[in-house]
Design a protein around this motif. Sequence first.
Motif, short mmCIF file in Angstrom:
data_model
loop_
_atom_site.label_atom_id
_atom_site.label_comp_id
_atom_site.label_asym_id
_atom_site.label_seq_id
_atom_site.Cartn_x
_atom_site.Cartn_y
_atom_site.Cartn_z
N TRP A 152 0.83 -1.21 0.00
CA TRP A 152 0.00 0.00 0.00
C TRP A 152 0.86 1.27 0.00
CZ3 TRP A 152 -4.37 0.49 -1.93
CH2 TRP A 152 -5.34 -0.50 -1.83
N GLU A 153 1.98 1.21 0.67
CA GLU A 153 2.89 2.36 0.65
C GLU A 153 3.35 2.64 -0.78
OE1 GLU A 153 7.10 3.87 2.67
OE2 GLU A 153 6.11 2.05 3.40
N GLY A 154 3.64 1.56 -1.52
CA GLY A 154 4.06 1.72 -2.90
C GLY A 154 2.93 2.19 -3.80
N LEU A 155 1.71 1.77 -3.51
CA LEU A 155 0.56 2.12 -4.34
C LEU A 155 0.02 3.52 -4.08
CD1 LEU A 155 -1.51 -1.21 -4.16
CD2 LEU A 155 -0.34 -0.31 -6.18
N SER A 156 0.37 4.10 -2.96
CA SER A 156 -0.25 5.35 -2.53
C SER A 156 -0.12 6.47 -3.56
CB SER A 156 0.31 5.80 -1.18
OG SER A 156 1.71 6.02 -1.27
N ASP A 157 1.02 6.54 -4.26
CA ASP A 157 1.18 7.63 -5.23
C ASP A 157 0.61 7.28 -6.61
OD1 ASP A 157 3.07 5.79 -6.00
OD2 ASP A 157 4.76 7.19 -6.01
N ASN A 158 0.05 6.07 -6.76
CA ASN A 158 -0.64 5.71 -8.00
C ASN A 158 -2.11 6.13 -7.97
OD1 ASN A 158 1.47 3.27 -7.48
ND2 ASN A 158 1.30 3.68 -9.68
N ILE A 159 -2.62 6.38 -6.77
CA ILE A 159 -4.05 6.63 -6.60
C ILE A 159 -4.39 8.08 -6.93
CG2 ILE A 159 -5.97 6.60 -4.96
CD1 ILE A 159 -4.36 4.46 -3.38
N VAL A 160 -5.23 8.27 -7.93
CA VAL A 160 -5.67 9.61 -8.32
C VAL A 160 -6.67 10.14 -7.30
CG1 VAL A 160 -6.91 10.96 -10.06
CG2 VAL A 160 -5.29 9.19 -10.77
N THR A 161 -7.65 9.33 -6.97
CA THR A 161 -8.64 9.71 -5.96
C THR A 161 -9.34 8.47 -5.43
OG1 THR A 161 -10.45 11.26 -5.46
CG2 THR A 161 -10.63 10.01 -7.51
N GLY A 172 -12.10 -10.98 10.60
CA GLY A 172 -10.87 -10.79 11.37
C GLY A 172 -9.83 -9.98 10.62
N ALA A 173 -9.80 -10.12 9.29
CA ALA A 173 -8.80 -9.43 8.48
C ALA A 173 -9.21 -8.00 8.14
CB ALA A 173 -8.55 -10.21 7.19
N ARG A 174 -10.50 -7.72 8.21
CA ARG A 174 -11.02 -6.44 7.72
C ARG A 174 -10.42 -5.24 8.44
NH1 ARG A 174 -17.15 -4.37 8.65
NH2 ARG A 174 -17.03 -2.43 7.46
N GLU A 175 -10.46 -5.24 9.76
CA GLU A 175 -10.00 -4.07 10.51
C GLU A 175 -8.50 -3.87 10.35
OE1 GLU A 175 -11.83 -1.77 11.91
OE2 GLU A 175 -13.54 -2.92 11.15
N GLU A 176 -7.74 -4.96 10.33
CA GLU A 176 -6.29 -4.85 10.14
C GLU A 176 -5.99 -4.28 8.76
OE1 GLU A 176 -2.19 -7.52 10.45
OE2 GLU A 176 -4.15 -8.51 10.49
N ALA A 177 -6.68 -4.79 7.74
CA ALA A 177 -6.46 -4.32 6.37
C ALA A 177 -6.83 -2.84 6.23
CB ALA A 177 -7.27 -5.16 5.39
N LEU A 178 -7.92 -2.44 6.88
CA LEU A 178 -8.34 -1.03 6.83
C LEU A 178 -7.31 -0.14 7.51
CD1 LEU A 178 -10.46 1.07 6.09
CD2 LEU A 178 -11.62 0.55 8.26
N SER A 179 -6.78 -0.58 8.64
CA SER A 179 -5.78 0.20 9.36
C SER A 179 -4.51 0.36 8.52
CB SER A 179 -5.46 -0.49 10.69
OG SER A 179 -4.43 0.19 11.38
N GLU A 180 -4.11 -0.72 7.85
CA GLU A 180 -2.91 -0.67 7.01
C GLU A 180 -3.11 0.29 5.84
OE1 GLU A 180 -1.45 -5.27 7.89
OE2 GLU A 180 -2.71 -4.80 6.17
N TRP A 181 -4.29 0.25 5.25
CA TRP A 181 -4.60 1.12 4.11
C TRP A 181 -4.61 2.59 4.53
CZ3 TRP A 181 -9.20 4.04 3.18
CH2 TRP A 181 -9.34 4.53 1.87
N LEU A 182 -5.28 2.89 5.65
CA LEU A 182 -5.34 4.26 6.14
C LEU A 182 -3.95 4.77 6.50
CD1 LEU A 182 -8.54 4.07 8.38
CD2 LEU A 182 -8.29 5.39 6.27
N GLY A 183 -3.14 3.90 7.11
CA GLY A 183 -1.80 4.29 7.49
C GLY A 183 -0.94 4.65 6.28
N ALA A 184 -1.05 3.87 5.22
CA ALA A 184 -0.25 4.11 4.02
C ALA A 184 -0.69 5.38 3.31
CB ALA A 184 -0.35 2.93 3.08
N LEU A 185 -1.99 5.62 3.25
CA LEU A 185 -2.48 6.79 2.52
C LEU A 185 -2.33 8.09 3.30
CD1 LEU A 185 -3.59 4.63 0.62
CD2 LEU A 185 -5.68 5.99 0.41
N SER A 186 -2.10 8.00 4.61
CA SER A 186 -1.96 9.21 5.40
C SER A 186 -0.52 9.72 5.45
CB SER A 186 -2.43 8.95 6.84
OG SER A 186 -1.61 7.99 7.48
N GLN A 187 0.41 8.93 4.92
CA GLN A 187 1.83 9.34 4.96
C GLN A 187 2.15 10.39 3.89
OE1 GLN A 187 4.27 5.83 4.77
NE2 GLN A 187 3.37 4.93 6.63
#
Length: 326
Positions: free
Chosen positions: A180-189, A311-326
């Motif tokens: 997700w860290e690598g993908l963050s700058d590929n995301i337009v919106t 069980g995976a949902r909250e962890e995956a959401l946290s990882e996604w939010l963390g990567a996009l907030s950097q």
Amino acid sequence: MKHLLFAAGILSATSAIAADKPELTVYTYDSFVSDWGPGPQVEQAFEATCGCDLNLVGVEDGAALLSRIRLEGENSDADIVLGLDTNLIAAAMETGLFAPHSISADYTLPIEWTDTTFLPYDWGYFAFVHNAETTVPSNFRDLAESDTKILIQDPRSSTPGLGLLMWVKAAYGDETPAIWEGLSDNIVTVTKGWSEAYGLFLEGEADMVLSYTTSPAYHLIAEEDASKAAALFDEGHYMQIEVAAKLKSTDQNALADQFLNFMVSDAFQSIIPTTNWMYPAVTPASGLPDGFDTLIAPEKSLYLPADEAAGAREEALSEWLGALSQ
């Protein structure tokens, strides 16, 4: 005056008959009730058999449905919710708002279906759709290292958005944050729902949009346009199964069961491929439309059962939010 009285009497009688018709309210997502979605045909076909009014209410995208039901609780106007998926089933069950059913069907799903509360009505694989003449990455690592611009949906309001998180999580496990860290700058919106993201893609705002392997069939069949394709990813593709269930609070229990039975019938299932542009949960007698045979077929299916997805949902959401907030 007699003519006026007679006309008024006819109007009154007609109103009384209409008022006696039971109403079944189904909460679903916006694209389902759109003019080009399944809703209009489903409404016409069901009302022809039920002697009722079918009230289809669009509530943004799939994940937003669960939020609305949680908010309304036992006071919800909905009798049925149609548009959740297997990634949300466990969270939906935790609300205690949904009732079991006794309906069976000859499902043609890639997995065995045993859930006795939620019924599947279609399924598909998530994929990134792009212009066919464009060369695009074939896995998430290459995508992250490329300049390819993508449009995705918010996993907090959209089932495709959540599906993308589960796709990356199922494919990469502990490496997910780095992906997700690598993908963050590929995301337009990041849009609230699928319709907005796909519309922006068609307007040329990005190279690829998160959608389904079946999406190119729409352009091919409805528009006779072969210019769109779905990218085949090496890691495999995550599977989505969309479901419906009735609420315990419904005052139309028999009618709700009638609709759920109708939902897995040929009359409903034959509408799905060329309106919702997904695979039907029960293959209709007519089979799949011409054009579906041209779609990519993932060599590897990724899927987390409802309990594991929870069980995976909250962890995956946290990882996604963390990567996009950097």
